[in-house]
Design an enzyme around this catalytic site. Structure first.
Site, mmCIF file in Angstrom:
data_model
loop_
_atom_site.group_PDB
_atom_site.id
_atom_site.type_symbol
_atom_site.label_atom_id
_atom_site.label_comp_id
_atom_site.label_asym_id
_atom_site.label_seq_id
_atom_site.Cartn_x
_atom_site.Cartn_y
_atom_site.Cartn_z
ATOM 1 C CD GLU A 135 -2.967 0.270 2.470
ATOM 2 O OE1 GLU A 135 -2.705 -0.718 3.213
ATOM 3 O OE2 GLU A 135 -3.822 1.118 2.773
ATOM 4 N N GLY A 148 -8.762 4.614 7.211
ATOM 5 C CA GLY A 148 -9.684 4.423 8.317
ATOM 6 C C GLY A 148 -9.104 3.522 9.383
ATOM 7 C CB ALA A 149 -8.519 0.398 9.977
ATOM 8 C CB SER A 150 -3.813 0.810 7.876
ATOM 9 O OG SER A 150 -4.066 1.205 6.552
ATOM 10 C CB THR A 151 -1.169 5.450 9.195
ATOM 11 O OG1 THR A 151 -0.602 6.637 8.642
ATOM 12 C CG2 THR A 151 -0.253 4.947 10.287
ATOM 13 C CD GLN A 152 -0.573 2.369 4.609
ATOM 14 O OE1 GLN A 152 -1.318 3.265 4.226
ATOM 15 N NE2 GLN A 152 -1.021 1.312 5.267
HETATM 16 N N1 LIG Z 1 -10.804 11.115 -2.818
HETATM 17 C C1 LIG Z 1 -10.308 9.962 -2.377
HETATM 18 N N2 LIG Z 1 -10.269 9.714 -1.060
HETATM 19 C C2 LIG Z 1 -9.758 8.536 -0.656
HETATM 20 C C3 LIG Z 1 -9.261 7.571 -1.556
HETATM 21 N N3 LIG Z 1 -8.810 6.525 -0.837
HETATM 22 C C4 LIG Z 1 -9.000 6.832 0.451
HETATM 23 N N4 LIG Z 1 -9.573 8.036 0.569
HETATM 24 C C5 LIG Z 1 -9.893 8.728 1.835
HETATM 25 O O1 LIG Z 1 -9.269 8.036 2.912
HETATM 26 C C6 LIG Z 1 -10.214 7.794 3.944
HETATM 27 C C7 LIG Z 1 -10.001 6.487 4.660
HETATM 28 O O2 LIG Z 1 -9.304 5.552 3.910
HETATM 29 P P1 LIG Z 1 -9.729 4.027 3.636
HETATM 30 O O3 LIG Z 1 -9.084 3.684 2.334
HETATM 31 O O4 LIG Z 1 -11.192 3.804 3.709
HETATM 32 O O5 LIG Z 1 -9.053 3.238 4.847
HETATM 33 P P2 LIG Z 1 -7.875 2.136 4.847
HETATM 34 O O6 LIG Z 1 -8.473 0.852 4.411
HETATM 35 O O7 LIG Z 1 -7.381 2.088 6.265
HETATM 36 O O8 LIG Z 1 -6.835 2.630 3.891
HETATM 37 C C8 LIG Z 1 -11.541 7.837 3.241
HETATM 38 O O9 LIG Z 1 -12.531 8.330 4.058
HETATM 39 C C9 LIG Z 1 -11.343 8.770 2.090
HETATM 40 O O10 LIG Z 1 -11.631 10.085 2.482
HETATM 41 C C10 LIG Z 1 -9.323 7.875 -2.964
HETATM 42 O O11 LIG Z 1 -8.924 7.093 -3.829
HETATM 43 N N5 LIG Z 1 -9.853 9.076 -3.299
HETATM 44 CA CA LIG Z 2 -6.807 3.572 1.809
#
Ligand SMILES: Nc1nc2c(ncn2[C@@H]2O[C@H](COP(=O)(O)OP(=O)(O)O)[C@@H](O)[C@H]2O)c(=O)[nH]1
Ligand SMILES: [Ca+2]
EC number: 3.6.1.6
Length: 420
Positions: A176, A206-210
């Site tokens: 990622e 929402g649940a991870s960071t890089q």
């Molecule tokens: N505009 C946009 N926002 C994104 C995108 N991917 C993630 N985000 C934002 O990142 C936030 C959380 O990331 P998410 O991908 O759901 O969580 P993760 O599974 O922990 O990476 C979301 O609420 C979006 O605001 C993308 O491709 N486009």
């Molecule tokens: Ca993401």
């Protein structure tokens, strides 16, 4: 419904981390021109390429599912350009359907309609479609996650698009981080320029960071060897520092409590929140102290000492930050949603103090803003070790293309960049 990134974090706790460090070699010069949006390497062309070709990437994130349809144009025999991206997203993420996996299939079918419109009919059967799931599915019990992925695969197989082997899977945090770095450095033209000048990336999901960046030799030397991830792209071997944390469910029995009180919330705040099959009562501390200092202490408990701090970050200022870094900065009024912008690390902390010290003002409209922005401040300063003066470029799109690992993932498909 409770909407807070950091609340989820506090319940799950930091963190399952993987640090990676890689080395960068400027390899063969990249004989590529930069189009408006960038270029793909010639190897990226599928066999029998026509002038235009496409790739479809689904991002199954913890808070939503997104489709990215990329259109590449073959300008001359060597230099395909990324012509455009069609993007759409839906909420919630697939993990919300853990007990009704067929709904995950419906979500994907719905988004595939976007791809059918974006890709001409004659191109459908040679246009690859892939889905990569991130933290939401990583946190589910494997059987539940697999049931969701199986439904996605059925939806893909029914579609008119090309479904490659291993088309649908859970991606690890290192991939990622690396693929987001590839996206941003491609879109900003750094990969095409024949220099070592690149930008670092910060993603907060929402649940991870890089965090991913091209390290200096000192960082490489001082980091443990197993913190290395290497990949090949455009005849160049890259070694990047990349560190990914996915919030993990704690088994600590204290987390089975059903009441959660925080000094980051207004004393008057009360709300129910369902997570992990339990419903929690979320509230401020009725007769306790609130405000920035107390809130920061809470955040320190989950951030401090957990994240490796490469010393070179102290004088770095070339980081692009997106996802929740962007969303929370918009919510806090630090940047304009359409244009994005530059912020210093201290801008987050100044705003955090203002919001947290006037919690009642935000009670009705943004009850979690104090918690979220304090969390980001703490992560940047005490987590990664950035200085107050460090400037972050907050960007949702570069040249109209989403700053997401998804573009890097289609590179990986066409080019097989072999992250290891
Ligand atoms: N505009 C946009 N926002 C994104 C995108 N991917 C993630 N985000 C934002 O990142 C936030 C959380 O990331 P998410 O991908 O759901 O969580 P993760 O599974 O922990 O990476 C979301 O609420 C979006 O605001 C993308 O491709 N486009
Ligand atoms: Ca993401």
């Amino acid at each position: 419904m409770v909407k807070s990134r950091s609340l989820h974090l506090l319940f799950t706790g930091w963190c399952h981390c993987r640090y990676s460090l890689s080395v960068f070699n400027v390899g063969i010069g990249l004989d590529l021109s930069v189009g408006v949006e960038g270029v793909l390497p010639s190897l990226a062309r599928p066999a029998n390429a026509s002038r235009i070709f496409h790739g479809i990437v689904f991002d199954a994130g913890s808070t939503g599912t997104r489709i990215h349809v990329y259109t590449f144009i073959q300008k001359d025999p060597e230099l395909p350009l990324l012509e455009k991206e069609t993007f759409q997203s839906v909420k919630p993420g697939l993990s919300a359907y853990a007990d009704t996996p067929e709904t995950a299939g419906e979500t994907v079918r719905q988004l595939l309609r976007v791809a059918k419109k974006a890709v001409p009919h004659v191109e459908w059967e040679r246009t690859p479609v892939v889905l990569r799931a991130t933290a939401g599915l990583r946190l589910l019990p494997p059987k539940k996650a697999q049931a969701l992925l199986d439904e996605v695969e059925v939806a893909f197989e029914e579609s008119p698009f090309f479904v490659p082997d291993n088309s649908v899977h859970i991606m690890n945090g290192t991939d990622e981080g690396i693929l987001a770095w590839v996206t941003v450095n491609f879109l900003t033209g750094q990969l095409q320029a024949k220099t070592k000048k690149t930008v670092g990336t910060l993603d907060l999901g929402g649940a991870s960071t890089q965090i991913t960046f091209l390290p200096k030799f000192k960082t490489i030397e001082s980091a443990p060897p197993d913190h290395i991830a290497r990949f090949d792209l455009l005849s160049t071997t890259y070694e990047l520092y990349t560190h990914s944390c996915t919030d993990t469910h704690q088994t600590d029995s204290s987390l089975e409590r059903k009441v959660f009180e925080s000094s980051c919330l207004s004393r008057k705040f009360r709300e129910d929140w369902s997570f992990g099959g339990l419903t929690y009562k979320i509230s401020g501390i009725p007769d306790g102290s609130t405000g920035f200092t107390e809130c920061y202490k809470e955040m320190l408990k989950v951030v401090k000492g957990v994240i490796h701090q490469p010393p070179e970050l102290q004088d770095s200022n070339t980081f692009y930050a997106f996802s929740y870094y962007f969303d929370i900065a918009v919510e806090a009024g630090l940047i304009d949603e359409r244009r994005g912008g530059m912020v210093k690390v201290q801008d987050y902390s100044i705003r955090a103090k203002e919001v947290c010290n006037k919690l009642s003002m935000y009670l009705a409209t943004k009850p979690f803003l104090c918690m979220d922005i304090t969390y980001i401040t703490c992560l940047l300063k005490d987590g990664f070790g950035f200085k107050d003066e460090t400037i972050l470029k907050l960007t949702q799109k570069v040249n109209n293309v989403e700053t997401s690992w998804a573009l890097g993932a289609i590179f990986d498909y066409f080019q097989n960049i072999k992250i290891h």
